[in-house]
Design a protein around this motif. Structure first.
Motif, PDB file in Angstrom:
ATOM      1  N   ALA A 144       1.123  -1.373   0.067  1.00 35.28           N
ATOM      2  CA  ALA A 144      -0.347  -0.066  -0.159  1.00 35.28           C
ATOM      3  C   ALA A 144       0.773   1.136   0.207  1.00 35.28           C
ATOM      4  O   ALA A 144       0.971   2.236  -0.666  1.00 35.28           O
ATOM      5  CB  ALA A 144      -1.053  -0.229   1.212  1.00 35.28           C
ATOM      6  N   GLU A 145       1.579   0.881   0.852  1.00 36.57           N
ATOM      7  CA  GLU A 145       3.229   2.447   0.389  1.00 36.57           C
ATOM      8  C   GLU A 145       3.543   2.733  -0.701  1.00 36.57           C
ATOM      9  O   GLU A 145       4.306   3.878  -1.248  1.00 36.57           O
ATOM     10  CB  GLU A 145       4.290   1.798   1.800  1.00 36.57           C
ATOM     11  CG  GLU A 145       5.152   3.303   2.030  1.00 36.57           C
ATOM     12  CD  GLU A 145       5.733   3.270   3.327  1.00 36.57           C
ATOM     13  OE1 GLU A 145       5.672   2.040   3.921  1.00 36.57           O
ATOM     14  OE2 GLU A 145       7.050   3.540   3.008  1.00 36.57           O
ATOM     15  N   ARG A 179       2.540   1.920  -3.711  1.00 35.15           N
ATOM     16  CA  ARG A 179       1.527   2.042  -4.247  1.00 35.15           C
ATOM     17  C   ARG A 179       1.005   3.885  -4.268  1.00 35.15           C
ATOM     18  O   ARG A 179       0.727   4.701  -5.287  1.00 35.15           O
ATOM     19  CB  ARG A 179       0.002   1.331  -4.175  1.00 35.15           C
ATOM     20  CG  ARG A 179       0.199   0.463  -4.890  1.00 35.15           C
ATOM     21  CD  ARG A 179      -0.799  -0.683  -4.453  1.00 35.15           C
ATOM     22  NE  ARG A 179      -0.573  -2.138  -4.880  1.00 35.15           N
ATOM     23  CZ  ARG A 179      -1.040  -3.018  -4.056  1.00 35.15           C
ATOM     24  NH1 ARG A 179      -1.442  -2.904  -2.822  1.00 35.15           N
ATOM     25  NH2 ARG A 179      -0.245  -4.165  -4.270  1.00 35.15           N
ATOM     26  N   GLU A 180       1.278   3.996  -2.635  1.00 37.94           N
ATOM     27  CA  GLU A 180       0.359   5.343  -2.130  1.00 37.94           C
ATOM     28  C   GLU A 180       2.134   6.279  -2.870  1.00 37.94           C
ATOM     29  O   GLU A 180       1.863   7.557  -3.373  1.00 37.94           O
ATOM     30  CB  GLU A 180       0.460   5.838  -0.648  1.00 37.94           C
ATOM     31  CG  GLU A 180      -1.715   5.299  -1.298  1.00 37.94           C
ATOM     32  CD  GLU A 180      -2.020   4.909   0.445  1.00 37.94           C
ATOM     33  OE1 GLU A 180      -0.735   4.915   0.957  1.00 37.94           O
ATOM     34  OE2 GLU A 180      -2.824   5.193   0.716  1.00 37.94           O
ATOM     35  N   SER A 181       3.196   5.712  -2.677  1.00 41.35           N
ATOM     36  CA  SER A 181       4.564   6.746  -3.168  1.00 41.35           C
ATOM     37  C   SER A 181       3.993   7.532  -4.047  1.00 41.35           C
ATOM     38  O   SER A 181       4.696   8.092  -5.243  1.00 41.35           O
ATOM     39  CB  SER A 181       5.713   5.563  -2.663  1.00 41.35           C
ATOM     40  OG  SER A 181       5.953   5.200  -3.384  1.00 41.35           O
ATOM     41  N   THR A 182       3.491   6.272  -4.970  1.00 39.14           N
ATOM     42  CA  THR A 182       3.498   7.107  -6.965  1.00 39.14           C
ATOM     43  C   THR A 182       2.490   7.175  -7.380  1.00 39.14           C
ATOM     44  O   THR A 182       1.980   7.094  -8.377  1.00 39.14           O
ATOM     45  CB  THR A 182       3.661   5.686  -7.886  1.00 39.14           C
ATOM     46  OG1 THR A 182       3.073   4.492  -7.300  1.00 39.14           O
ATOM     47  CG2 THR A 182       5.347   5.018  -7.486  1.00 39.14           C
ATOM     48  N   GLY A 183       1.239   7.606  -6.143  1.00 37.74           N
ATOM     49  CA  GLY A 183       0.183   7.905  -6.467  1.00 37.74           C
ATOM     50  C   GLY A 183      -1.429   7.010  -6.702  1.00 37.74           C
ATOM     51  O   GLY A 183      -2.057   7.810  -7.435  1.00 37.74           O
ATOM     52  N   ASP A 220      -3.664   3.986  -6.312  1.00 40.56           N
ATOM     53  CA  ASP A 220      -4.872   3.919  -4.831  1.00 40.56           C
ATOM     54  C   ASP A 220      -4.056   2.593  -3.829  1.00 40.56           C
ATOM     55  O   ASP A 220      -3.597   1.903  -4.581  1.00 40.56           O
ATOM     56  CB  ASP A 220      -6.220   3.810  -5.300  1.00 40.56           C
ATOM     57  CG  ASP A 220      -7.208   3.299  -3.963  1.00 40.56           C
ATOM     58  OD1 ASP A 220      -7.931   4.595  -3.537  1.00 40.56           O
ATOM     59  OD2 ASP A 220      -7.450   2.726  -2.829  1.00 40.56           O
ATOM     60  N   ALA A 221      -4.129   2.241  -2.354  1.00 40.24           N
ATOM     61  CA  ALA A 221      -3.679   1.597  -2.114  1.00 40.24           C
ATOM     62  C   ALA A 221      -4.391   0.271  -2.225  1.00 40.24           C
ATOM     63  O   ALA A 221      -3.831  -1.017  -1.829  1.00 40.24           O
ATOM     64  CB  ALA A 221      -3.711   2.146  -0.299  1.00 40.24           C
ATOM     65  N   ASP A 222      -5.346   0.388  -2.569  1.00 45.26           N
ATOM     66  CA  ASP A 222      -6.818  -1.066  -2.586  1.00 45.26           C
ATOM     67  C   ASP A 222      -6.309  -1.218  -4.518  1.00 45.26           C
ATOM     68  O   ASP A 222      -7.517  -0.537  -5.098  1.00 45.26           O
ATOM     69  CB  ASP A 222      -7.410  -1.185  -1.605  1.00 45.26           C
ATOM     70  CG  ASP A 222      -8.101  -2.901  -2.132  1.00 45.26           C
ATOM     71  OD1 ASP A 222      -7.891  -2.891  -3.295  1.00 45.26           O
ATOM     72  OD2 ASP A 222      -9.014  -3.260  -1.627  1.00 45.26           O
TER      73      ASP A 222
END
Ligand code: RM4
Ligand code: MN
Length: 390
Positions: free
Chosen positions: A351-352, A354-358, A360-362
């Motif tokens: 999740a982290e 994914r969020e680091s590249t903008g 969605d975590a899911d």
């Protein structure tokens, strides 16, 4: 998990890519029934649009394998440009040696030269598609085999195969690879002509450096130690690609990691141990799946996430502790170093990432919320849906 392991795992995961099969986005089924689904792609352009959705939400699926002739179009340059517009590119080109009446007794191994020449010429067509799309991998699954003892001369078939493969290999441009798959049974049941990794490897070694083995995880007898094969092929530099999927008994098209996530982890552990996750390692991580009873785009998203989770766990193995335990003969500590990593919940780490590249975590939930599935079901009316075998 130590900060160091975590940081290195995140860096390696950021570079990982997984290739999607175009045929996962067409209708498919068993040999008894092909099931239709609303909104399914009607041509290769729409298949690529669907694959691009998987990439859009996961961020790790930038290539699509094509199958010839299922994905034949008039202008492959246009198809490649369409892919590029959607942020993806064309991956491996898969040939088809199993859907022609001439191939009843084999294709590249057929007793008649005329049929062998036809099968070789089909690969020239595939290489042209590669040139037009920028693909570098020609993937060959040989469906040839025999059903009855004595039906044909087993050795003569290998000799004809070696000769035909040499002619296919000669078609490649520098920088192109031949990926040679194996399968232990089906469509023939007495003897397949490339039933195992050893046979595939022998042919690759005879061909040259541009020939490597494809390991389809579904193509082994139950109980086979697949990670051993992965290790051995990596050891000799001839693991060219995976076809990821899962199987229980006879079928091999189920979602990767769904039957035995620990096996997938053990496979990825050998990959990480050999430092073969690097994008320049030469191993193409592809999916070879169909989604017969589940929705296709979410099925592919789930598959990509399963590979990513197994990879993350393999990256979290404490290799120093593992080596120390192995060297001192501490069997349980060594095994524990693997099972500890396998038991880690890596979803927060991913999740982290994914969020680091903008993203969605899911990805799975984000796709469901996007409305894409409803849109294609509404808009893709008329025409004929793409389906396995057509
Ligand atoms: C085979 C093999 C090939 C796939 C065909 C349709 O069993 O897995 O990779 O292209 O099926
Ligand atoms: Mn396969």
């Amino acid at each position: 998990m130590t900060t160091d392991l975590r940081t290195r795992a995140l860096a390696a995961l950021a570079e990982q890519t997984i290739e999607l099969p175009s045929w996962a986005f067409g209708n498919s089924g068993t040999r008894f029934k092909v099931f239709g689904q609303p909104g399914v792609a009607r041509d290769p352009f729409e298949k690529i649009e669907d694959a691009a959705q998987v990439h859009r939400f996961t961020g790790v699926a930038p290539r699509v394998s094509l199958h010839v002739p299922w994905d034949l179009v008039d202008d492959f340059g246009k198809l490649a440009a369409h892919a590029a517009d959607l942020g993806v590119s064309i991956g491996a080109i898969n040939s088809n040696l199993f859907q022609d009446d001439d191939y009843r007794l084999g294709s590249l191994t057929h007793p008649e030269k005329r049929v062998r020449d036809k099968a070789i010429a089909h690969h020239a067509q595939c290489v042209d598609v590669m040139r037009a799309t920028g693909s570098t991998d020609l993937k060959l699954w040989l469906p040839d085999g025999t059903n009855y003892a004595g039906q044909d001369d087993l050795r003569a078939r290998q000799d004809r195969l070696a000769d035909s493969l040499q002619q296919v290999y000669a078609l490649l441009d520098p920088g192109m690879r031949l990926l040679l798959e194996y399968k232990f049974y089906e469509p023939y049941f007495y003897a397949m002509d490339i039933p195992d990794w050893g046979t595939s490897l022998l042919h690759c070694l005879a061909l040259g450096e541009q020939a490597t083995v494809v390991l389809d995880t579904g193509h082994h007898a139950p109980g086979t130690n697949i990670e051993f094969i992965v290790m051995q092929l990596l050891r000799v530099g001839r693991l060219g690609a995976f076809d990821f999927n899962s199987r229980y008994y006879g079928d091999d098209d189920l979602i990767v990691g769904s039957a035995d996530p620990f096996q997938l982890f053990r496979i990825m552990n050998e990959i990480v141990a050999a430092d073969a996750l690097r994008p320049d390692s030469g191993v193409n991580f592809m999916l070879d799946q169909c989604h017969n009873i589940e929705p296709k785009i979410p099925g592919q998203i789930r598959s990509v996430l399963n590979v990513q989770e197994a990879t993350a766990k393999a990256l979290l193995v404490d290799r120093d502790a593992l080596t120390a335990a192995q060297q001192s003969g501490d069997v349980l500590a060594a095994h524990g170093a693997l099972t500890d990593a396998f038991s880690t919940d890596v979803r927060p780490l991913l999740a982290e990432l994914r969020e680091s590249t903008g993203l969605d975590a899911d990805p799975y939930a984000a796709y469901a919320r996007s409305g894409h599935q409803e849109r294609i079901a509404r808009e893709r009316v008329g025409g004929t849906q793409a389906s396995w075998g057509a």
